[in-house]
Structures are given as C-alpha cells and as structure tokens.
Design an enzyme around this catalytic site. Sequence first.
Site, PDB file in Angstrom:
ATOM      1  CD1 TRP A  98      -1.989  -2.522   2.018  1.00 57.98           C
ATOM      2  CD2 TRP A  98      -2.909  -1.392   0.084  1.00 57.98           C
ATOM      3  NE1 TRP A  98      -2.655  -3.052   1.463  1.00 57.98           N
ATOM      4  CE2 TRP A  98      -3.638  -2.714   0.176  1.00 57.98           C
ATOM      5  CE3 TRP A  98      -3.322  -0.891  -1.160  1.00 57.98           C
ATOM      6  CZ2 TRP A  98      -4.475  -3.242  -0.534  1.00 57.98           C
ATOM      7  CZ3 TRP A  98      -4.120  -1.277  -2.001  1.00 57.98           C
ATOM      8  CH2 TRP A  98      -4.842  -2.540  -1.649  1.00 57.98           C
TER       9      TRP A  98
ATOM     10  CG  ASP B 160      -3.695   3.763   3.887  1.00 54.74           C
ATOM     11  OD1 ASP B 160      -4.736   3.621   4.398  1.00 54.74           O
ATOM     12  OD2 ASP B 160      -3.395   3.128   2.705  1.00 54.74           O
TER      13      ASP B 160
ATOM     14  CE  LYS C 203      -8.787  -3.478   3.369  1.00 56.12           C
ATOM     15  NZ  LYS C 203      -7.972  -2.718   2.378  1.00 56.12           N
TER      16      LYS C 203
HETATM   17  C1  LIG Z   1      -7.352  -1.959   1.447  1.00 60.29           C
HETATM   18  C2  LIG Z   1      -6.436  -0.859   1.621  1.00 60.29           C
HETATM   19  C3  LIG Z   1      -6.360   0.112   0.678  1.00 60.29           C
HETATM   20  C4  LIG Z   1      -7.149   0.154  -0.747  1.00 60.29           C
HETATM   21  O1  LIG Z   1      -8.168   0.685  -0.386  1.00 60.29           O
HETATM   22  P1  LIG Z   1      -9.461   0.788  -1.512  1.00 60.29           P
HETATM   23  O2  LIG Z   1     -10.557   1.483  -0.896  1.00 60.29           O
HETATM   24  O3  LIG Z   1      -9.633  -0.389  -2.076  1.00 60.29           O
HETATM   25  O4  LIG Z   1      -8.870   1.999  -2.472  1.00 60.29           O
HETATM   26  C5  LIG Z   1      -5.363   1.065   0.960  1.00 60.29           C
HETATM   27  N1  LIG Z   1      -4.633   0.905   2.059  1.00 60.29           N
HETATM   28  C6  LIG Z   1      -4.646   0.117   2.816  1.00 60.29           C
HETATM   29  C7  LIG Z   1      -3.648  -0.094   3.841  1.00 60.29           C
HETATM   30  C8  LIG Z   1      -5.588  -1.090   2.584  1.00 60.29           C
HETATM   31  O5  LIG Z   1      -5.599  -2.008   3.457  1.00 60.29           O
END
Ligand SMILES: *Cc1c(COP(=O)(O)O)cnc(C)c1O
Length: 361
Positions: free
Chosen positions: A102, A172, A196
């Site tokens: 990521w 993030d 998540k």
């Molecule tokens: C799942 C995830 C993403 C991607 O998220 P989207 O909403 O599908 O763009 C980005 N960063 C992390 C840490 C993730 O777990």
Amino acid sequence: MARIFNFYAGPATLPLSTLEFARAELLDWEGTGTSVMETSHRSKEYDEVHNEAIALFTELLGLDDDHQVLFMQGGASSQFAFLPLNFILPGGSADYINTGTWSQKAIKEANIIAKCRVAGSSEDDGFTRIPSMTELDLDPNAAYVHFTSNNTIKGTQFHEFPDTDDVPMVADMSSDILWRPFDANKFGMIYAGAQKNIGPSGVTVVIIKKSWLEKANSNLPTMFQYATHSAKNSLYNTAPTFAIYMVRNVLRWVKENGGLSGMEKRNRDKADRLYGVMRSFPDFYTCPVEEASRSVMNVVFRLPNEELEAKFVSEAKADSMVGLKGHRSVGGCRASIYNAMEPAGVEHLAKFMEAFAKNNS
Ligand SMILES: *Cc1c(COP(=O)(O)O)cnc(C)c1O
C-alpha cells in the site's frame, strides 16, 4: 440462521447487531415509509445520520476543533493521489515510509504528481518488519511524512508513530483505524477506506487538520480539493448515504462496546490467542513477521508447505470459516480479525488450528 466466521481482509465482517438494525428498518426507515438509501442526501432525516456519524468519530477519537471528519469516495486508492495533489506545492517534496504494497502504491501516485523521497523502508527484509524510528531519514522541509499504519497484506503494524516534529504526519489507516486509542490530533491527515474496520465499501473517511488545509493547492478540479468537501460538510455532491449510515451504526456499536479502549482489549486478546497457537506449534506454523512488528488486525502465517495451506483453507471453509487464504501476492494464510470479529470466531479458529496441526504433523 447460518452466519459463518468471516476472516476476509476487506470488505470484512460487520457487527451482527448493526446488520440486524439496518435490516429491521430497511423498508421503513424511522417511520418515513422509505429506506435511507432512497432518501435525499439533502433531507433533514439524512442530515441527522450524517452529522451523528461525524460526531461519533469526533468523540471516539477525541478530535480537537482544528480537526474535521470528511466522507469521500474513490477508496483509499484515490487518496494516494489527492494527498500529493493538495499538499505538495510547486518545487516541494514529501517523505514516504515504505512498508510494502500500500505504501508503494501511494509512492507511485505521489511520483506521478510531484516528487517524493523514501525516508525509510523495510524492502531489504521483504517488508517483514516496520522500520524503527531511529532508521528514518526525515527531511525537515518535507510537505508531509506519509506512512501506512497497518500493512494488511504482510501483517505488519506500526506500534508507535514517528516523531516528525513540525512536518505534518499523514497515515493510511485503512486497515486499523479505531483499533485502539491514539492521539489523532497529532496528524495532519488520516484516511481510511471504510470496508475493513468501520463499515461497508463505498465511503472513505478523511480526518484533516483545518489549519493545514488552508495551505493546500486550490488550483485543482473541484472534487479533488479537500477544501471543497470541508466547506460543504462532505455534502458538495451526493454522498454515499447508505455506506455512511452503516458507518454510523458501526460507530454506535464501538461506543457501546467500550470505545477505543474496549476495542484495544478485545483486539489484543484475539491476536494473542492466534500468535499463541503459533508459538505452541513452532514446527508447524510460522509467522514471517518480526515479533515487534506483528499486526493485531491481520495475522499472517505459513504452514510447512503449500499443499497443507490449501488443505487448511478448504477444511476451515467446511468448518464455517472463510477468507483465510493469504493475499494472492504473498500466499500463505491470513486471518483478518478487525474490531468486528467476535472473540468466539477467533476461539473457533484457534481450536481448529490446534487440531489441524496435531492431525497433520
Ligand atoms: C485495502 C487497503 C487500501 C485500498 O483501499 P481501497 O478503498 O480499495 O482503495 C489501501 N490501503 C490499505 C492499508 C488497505 O488495507
């Protein structure tokens, strides 16, 4: 009713009570004779849901007056681009800590838009650890320092945050927001796809420091500017109303279950149980992640060979557990045990792991 234990990494399991609540009022929402998803995002009824979700975030995270909660779309992946577009001004650069997938995607987008430096990385160790804070080479003139607080795929997690002095910190937190108490006011920005830890897919939560936002680039398409969403309380255009409604339900559930300290206790107990099974069967289960960097949200593990891993996943499925296959880029097994995963689900998995090791050693 046959609810299975769902260990998918995302979209992921939601608290049962939040789904039941939504089901009960799906067709006739609060006596309006229609569902929330059929209601105008400009209506008074929707406005209450929207503002309650924001208020719950603010309360759970203890946000100060300089921090604002936004609801955006396009997933965390769009934030990879919106962030540098807004905050790396001409001639500037930003620092990124590279802990795998990521953060690499975030770095790729930043390099398309401007310039970024990698201020720390665990790439040489296959991203099996979080770089220590003393390894970081931070630029005091950086526009911001970006990191991924939890690597959903590799199963690594920051257990302490870097000290970036006056440089705004951006994280993030897609796969670990609200997993425990932390000082969100120290951040310039936090973003997280909801799917998540806080709700269904379709909404991305952004927590932004308003005084920093004043310095952002305003020469951007309207929808790409954080300032647009900030000025309109995330209602510049049609908000993903049903997703925000579900986030509101989940935040109520978090609050009723002890808030963030309640979540931390629940989550640590669950993770300890699974890492404990691995320690009891060291010749059978191995965790590729260095001990101090192990994630409390995504527990990754290997079995002695790929045939056994496939057998593990399929026998688990027959025993009411899905989503245990590791990410396609790394293989192995992974149990995603976010806030909503019931301790009973983890206990079921732990017992299964113990029996599987005994039967297959
Ligand atoms: C799942 C995830 C993403 C991607 O998220 P989207 O909403 O599908 O763009 C980005 N960063 C992390 C840490 C993730 O777990």
